[in-house]
Enzyme design. Structure first.
Site, PDB file in Angstrom:
ATOM      1  N   GLY A 124       1.561   1.761  -1.901  1.00 11.95           N
ATOM      2  CA  GLY A 124       2.412   0.656  -1.488  1.00 11.95           C
ATOM      3  C   GLY A 124       3.862   0.853  -1.847  1.00 11.95           C
ATOM      4  CB  CYS A 125       5.653   2.889  -4.181  1.00  8.49           C
ATOM      5  SG  CYS A 125       5.085   1.779  -5.477  1.00  8.49           S
ATOM      6  CB  ALA A 126       9.336   3.573  -0.002  1.00  6.44           C
ATOM      7  CB  SER A 127       9.568   6.411  -4.403  1.00  9.06           C
ATOM      8  OG  SER A 127      10.769   5.913  -3.897  1.00  9.06           O
TER       9      SER A 127
END
Length: 136
Positions: A49-52
């Protein structure tokens, strides 16, 4: 219900003027955070769920919560450092009682992070709470 380490960060943010100074402080907090061993950067510690790329590895000792964390993005590393200050040392049973969104709002982060970063931050908080719940 903030920890003394988080209160120190909140006081620093109160002293800083504009968002650009606060942004630099977040980055500096990330740079000062101890590195996470590469061996712990595995699928089980990866936060979805994190872009990174983000990893969180919980560490429970004597009923107290802590975690190691890392990211490939400098600003996210700083956000992890802030979360670590918020939760580290709390009794496992107290982790879920922390109103993370309210505490982070004190820093003014809620209005300055992109929607992707905000979603990633929420995903990290969910992971931290899940880890504490499993340890309880």
């Amino acid at each position: 219900m903030a920890t003394p380490a988080f209160e120190d960060i909140a006081e620093t943010f109160d002293f800083l003027g504009d968002w650009e100074e606060r942004y630099r402080e977040v980055i500096d907090l990330g740079k000062a955070m101890p590195p996470m061993p590469e061996a712990l950067k595995v699928p089980a510690t990866k936060v979805n769920g994190c872009a990174s790329q983000v990893w969180i590895h919980p560490e429970i000792s004597a009923g107290r919560f802590d975690f190691l964390g890392d990211s490939d993005a400098t600003i996210v590393r700083g956000l992890i450092a802030i979360l670590r200050a918020m939760y580290a040392g709390l009794p496992v049973s107290e982790v879920e009682k922390v109103d993370a969104q309210a505490e982070l709002a004190r820093l003014g982060l809620d209005s300055h992070l992109s929607s992707q970063r905000s979603n990633g931050l929420r995903a990290m908080i969910v992971r931290i709470r899940e880890a504490a719940r499993e340890a309880a």
